[in-house]
Design a protein around this motif. Structure first.
Motif, PDB file in Angstrom:
ATOM      1  N   GLY A   1      -5.720   0.112  -1.952  1.00 15.15           N
ATOM      2  CA  GLY A   1      -4.662  -0.105  -2.932  1.00 15.15           C
ATOM      3  C   GLY A   1      -3.275   0.029  -2.316  1.00 15.15           C
ATOM      4  O   GLY A   1      -3.099   0.543  -1.208  1.00 15.15           O
ATOM      5  N   HIS A   2      -2.286  -0.425  -3.045  1.00 11.97           N
ATOM      6  CA  HIS A   2      -0.909  -0.415  -2.573  1.00 11.97           C
ATOM      7  C   HIS A   2      -0.477   0.990  -2.160  1.00 11.97           C
ATOM      8  O   HIS A   2       0.193   1.180  -1.128  1.00 11.97           O
ATOM      9  CB  HIS A   2      -0.001  -0.957  -3.678  1.00 11.97           C
ATOM     10  CG  HIS A   2       1.411  -1.213  -3.248  1.00 11.97           C
ATOM     11  ND1 HIS A   2       2.398  -0.247  -3.305  1.00 11.97           N
ATOM     12  CD2 HIS A   2       2.003  -2.331  -2.736  1.00 11.97           C
ATOM     13  CE1 HIS A   2       3.539  -0.759  -2.868  1.00 11.97           C
ATOM     14  NE2 HIS A   2       3.321  -2.020  -2.509  1.00 11.97           N
ATOM     15  N   CYS A   3      -0.874   2.005  -2.937  1.00 12.70           N
ATOM     16  CA  CYS A   3      -0.432   3.379  -2.669  1.00 12.70           C
ATOM     17  C   CYS A   3      -1.078   3.978  -1.424  1.00 12.70           C
ATOM     18  O   CYS A   3      -0.646   5.042  -0.959  1.00 12.70           O
ATOM     19  CB  CYS A   3      -0.694   4.272  -3.875  1.00 12.70           C
ATOM     20  SG  CYS A   3      -2.450   4.394  -4.320  1.00 12.70           S
ATOM     21  N   TYR A   4      -2.099   3.327  -0.870  1.00 13.47           N
ATOM     22  CA  TYR A   4      -2.754   3.829   0.343  1.00 13.47           C
ATOM     23  C   TYR A   4      -1.723   4.075   1.438  1.00 13.47           C
ATOM     24  O   TYR A   4      -1.805   5.062   2.178  1.00 13.47           O
ATOM     25  CB  TYR A   4      -3.792   2.804   0.798  1.00 13.47           C
ATOM     26  CG  TYR A   4      -4.488   3.124   2.098  1.00 13.47           C
ATOM     27  CD1 TYR A   4      -5.516   4.066   2.151  1.00 13.47           C
ATOM     28  CD2 TYR A   4      -4.150   2.470   3.278  1.00 13.47           C
ATOM     29  CE1 TYR A   4      -6.184   4.351   3.334  1.00 13.47           C
ATOM     30  CE2 TYR A   4      -4.799   2.743   4.468  1.00 13.47           C
ATOM     31  CZ  TYR A   4      -5.813   3.684   4.490  1.00 13.47           C
ATOM     32  OH  TYR A   4      -6.461   3.951   5.668  1.00 13.47           O
ATOM     33  N   TYR A   5      -0.741   3.193   1.533  1.00 10.36           N
ATOM     34  CA  TYR A   5       0.270   3.301   2.592  1.00 10.36           C
ATOM     35  C   TYR A   5       1.443   4.198   2.225  1.00 10.36           C
ATOM     36  O   TYR A   5       2.413   4.295   2.982  1.00 10.36           O
ATOM     37  CB  TYR A   5       0.759   1.903   3.002  1.00 10.36           C
ATOM     38  CG  TYR A   5      -0.273   1.173   3.824  1.00 10.36           C
ATOM     39  CD1 TYR A   5      -0.565   1.564   5.126  1.00 10.36           C
ATOM     40  CD2 TYR A   5      -0.984   0.103   3.290  1.00 10.36           C
ATOM     41  CE1 TYR A   5      -1.520   0.912   5.883  1.00 10.36           C
ATOM     42  CE2 TYR A   5      -1.948  -0.565   4.048  1.00 10.36           C
ATOM     43  CZ  TYR A   5      -2.210  -0.156   5.336  1.00 10.36           C
ATOM     44  OH  TYR A   5      -3.168  -0.789   6.086  1.00 10.36           O
ATOM     45  N   ASP A   6       1.358   4.881   1.084  1.00 13.40           N
ATOM     46  CA  ASP A   6       2.394   5.850   0.738  1.00 13.40           C
ATOM     47  C   ASP A   6       2.248   7.160   1.523  1.00 13.40           C
ATOM     48  O   ASP A   6       3.219   7.907   1.646  1.00 13.40           O
ATOM     49  CB  ASP A   6       2.354   6.171  -0.764  1.00 13.40           C
ATOM     50  CG  ASP A   6       2.871   5.022  -1.624  1.00 13.40           C
ATOM     51  OD1 ASP A   6       3.456   4.074  -1.048  1.00 13.40           O
ATOM     52  OD2 ASP A   6       2.670   5.060  -2.850  1.00 13.40           O
ATOM     53  N   LEU A   7       1.038   7.441   2.034  1.00 11.73           N
ATOM     54  CA  LEU A   7       0.856   8.664   2.812  1.00 11.73           C
ATOM     55  C   LEU A   7       1.818   8.655   3.989  1.00 11.73           C
ATOM     56  O   LEU A   7       1.985   7.638   4.668  1.00 11.73           O
ATOM     57  CB  LEU A   7      -0.593   8.774   3.297  1.00 11.73           C
ATOM     58  CG  LEU A   7      -1.011  10.123   3.880  1.00 11.73           C
ATOM     59  CD1 LEU A   7      -0.909  11.223   2.832  1.00 11.73           C
ATOM     60  CD2 LEU A   7      -2.425  10.048   4.429  1.00 11.73           C
TER      61      LEU A   7
ATOM     62  N   ASN B   1       4.864  -2.053   1.092  1.00 14.12           N
ATOM     63  CA  ASN B   1       5.376  -0.721   1.405  1.00 14.12           C
ATOM     64  C   ASN B   1       4.966  -0.297   2.814  1.00 14.12           C
ATOM     65  O   ASN B   1       5.033   0.890   3.151  1.00 14.12           O
ATOM     66  CB  ASN B   1       4.879   0.307   0.384  1.00 14.12           C
ATOM     67  CG  ASN B   1       3.350   0.345   0.299  1.00 14.12           C
ATOM     68  OD1 ASN B   1       2.689  -0.623   0.636  1.00 14.12           O
ATOM     69  ND2 ASN B   1       2.800   1.454  -0.185  1.00 14.12           N
ATOM     70  N   ALA B   2       4.544  -1.253   3.654  1.00 16.16           N
ATOM     71  CA  ALA B   2       4.070  -0.931   4.999  1.00 16.16           C
ATOM     72  C   ALA B   2       4.661  -1.897   6.027  1.00 16.16           C
ATOM     73  O   ALA B   2       4.805  -3.090   5.758  1.00 16.16           O
ATOM     74  CB  ALA B   2       2.544  -0.991   5.063  1.00 16.16           C
ATOM     75  N   GLU B   3       4.966  -1.357   7.201  1.00 15.88           N
ATOM     76  CA  GLU B   3       5.462  -2.186   8.307  1.00 15.88           C
ATOM     77  C   GLU B   3       4.339  -3.002   8.938  1.00 15.88           C
ATOM     78  O   GLU B   3       4.589  -4.065   9.505  1.00 15.88           O
ATOM     79  CB  GLU B   3       6.050  -1.295   9.409  1.00 15.88           C
ATOM     80  CG  GLU B   3       7.220  -0.436   8.998  1.00 15.88           C
ATOM     81  CD  GLU B   3       7.607   0.566  10.073  1.00 15.88           C
ATOM     82  OE1 GLU B   3       8.650   1.238   9.903  1.00 15.88           O
ATOM     83  OE2 GLU B   3       6.895   0.671  11.094  1.00 15.88           O
TER      84      GLU B   3
END
Length: 385
Positions: A157-163, A209-211
């Motif tokens: 999910g999108h939030c995976y890369y919020d860590l 939300n990720a490079e």
């Protein structure tokens, strides 16, 4: 009795702890370390461990630890591994081995210099379908392999890369090509060896939300002219993963499936039921592993320490997998075909060189320290398809 320390107590550490606890007569977990000590305390309580908890791994360097499991983000693997090897510990480090080939070489050099074992986690080799597929390939019944297909399909999910450490080239080191397909690439290299040429593409299609990339496709050419393809993804619903080998005589795969053909007089295919049965019989007669996954690799590493024999997966194996990954990143970043092996003067040999030459798809837009939900999926191959 070997003294074991777990460095990093995030989600994957449970697989290591559970694995070690299967061999209580051979090893004991004596220390847990995490930047967030409350996470280590939670693991200690969850598994009922009589283990020391520390925030800084350097507090353990003089404790006479025999074996260390490093379960930290990739950007610190090299430093921590080398420190423990220099302190006289054997090391088992989670995938990917490191953030650069330069770091891999430094880790291997430290292991050799100190006479210590270095193993890199590739737990999928220790699964029945993969072990049995390797044996069937080695039998030669399928004939020379003409084409290999690797589908490393995951969904995040999108939030995976919020860590906080994910989604950046500096800290995570890459997207699914590095952190998810690493297992499938290890298996492919184990079975077919290193390709000679790579052409690849990558993109970020669903995680702004990720490079890093969330999808890549690589084409491989082998020295004998055979071809391969690898898809690395965290956008595939269902997370169906497979390795397919098309031989001259038969198609075999994990999840297990066999199909064999012979030519009719007009060149069209006809089923070769006799060969299919021969291959099926071989597969069915192969014994199951006593353990699978992390537990099986831990058993292999403990045995290597106890007997002085090499582990199935060593630092050289881990480096080879990272070299293939960096070749994919180089081709996808530059648009060029890449020849293997990569040389030390290649920009993609160092972490700084990688960071200077890869595309930055998006700016990381969120950062959370930890997720409350620690449940993860690690992939699997059904016994038969």
């Amino acid at each position: 009795m070997l003294k074991v320390a777990i460095i990093g107590t995030g989600a994957i550490s449970a697989a290591h702890i559970g694995g070690y606890l299967r061999f209580k007569d051979r090893c004991q977990i004596v220390a847990l370390c995490d930047l967030y000590p409350e996470k280590a305390e939670a693991k200690r309580e969850q598994f009922g461990l009589n283990a020391k908890v520390v925030k800084d791994y350097k507090e353990l360097l003089e404790d006479g630890i025999d074996l260390v499991s490093i379960c930290m983000p990739p950007f610190v693997h090299a430093e921590v591994t080398i420190d423990f090897l220099n302190a006289g510990s054997h090391v088992m480090v989670e995938k990917p081995m490191a953030a650069s080939l330069e770091e891999c070489d430094a880790m291997i050099e430290a292991a050799d210099r100190n006479g210590k074992m270095l193993s890199v986690i590739a737990q999928n080799r220790f699964r029945n379908p993969i072990m049995k597929l390797k044996s069937v390939l080695d039998s030669g019944l399928a004939g020379n392999i003409l084409h290999a297909q690797v589908d490393s399909f995951w969904w995040r999910g999108h939030c995976y890369y919020d860590l906080w450490w994910r989604g950046t080239w500096e800290k995570e080191g890459g997207g699914p090509t590095l952190n998810h397909a690493v297992h499938h690439m290890d298996a492919l290299l184990w079975m077919l060896g290193r390709p000679s040429e790579i052409q690849a593409f990558m993109s970020n299609v669903a995680h702004d939300n990720a490079e890093v990339e969330d999808l890549s496709i690589a084409m491989l050419r082998y020295p004998n002219g055979s071809l391969g393809q690898i898809t690395s993804s965290v956008v595939h619903h269902g997370e169906e993963q497979q390795l397919i080998f098309q031989g001259q005589h038969a198609r075999i795969s994990a999840p297990w499936k066999v199909t064999a053909s012979v030519s009719r007089p007009n060149g069209f295919p006809e089923r070769n039921a006799e060969l299919e049965k021969q291959i099926e019989d071989l597969y069915d007669k192969l014994p199951d592993l006593p353990y699978e996954g992390h537990t099986a690799q831990i058993d292999n590493v403990l045995g290597a320490i106890e007997t002085g024999t090499p582990p199935l997966i060593d630092g050289v194996s881990g480096r080879s997998t990272l070299e293939l990954i960096m070749s994919i990143y180089k081709s996808a970043s530059t648009g060029s075909k890449v020849q293997l092996p990569l040389q030390p003067d290649d920009p993609f040999y160092t972490q700084e060189g990688v960071k200077r030459n890869v595309p930055y798809f998006y700016q990381k837009s969120a950062s959370v320290e930890n997720f409350s939900d620690q449940n993860i999926t690690t992939g699997s191959f059904a016994e038969k398809k």
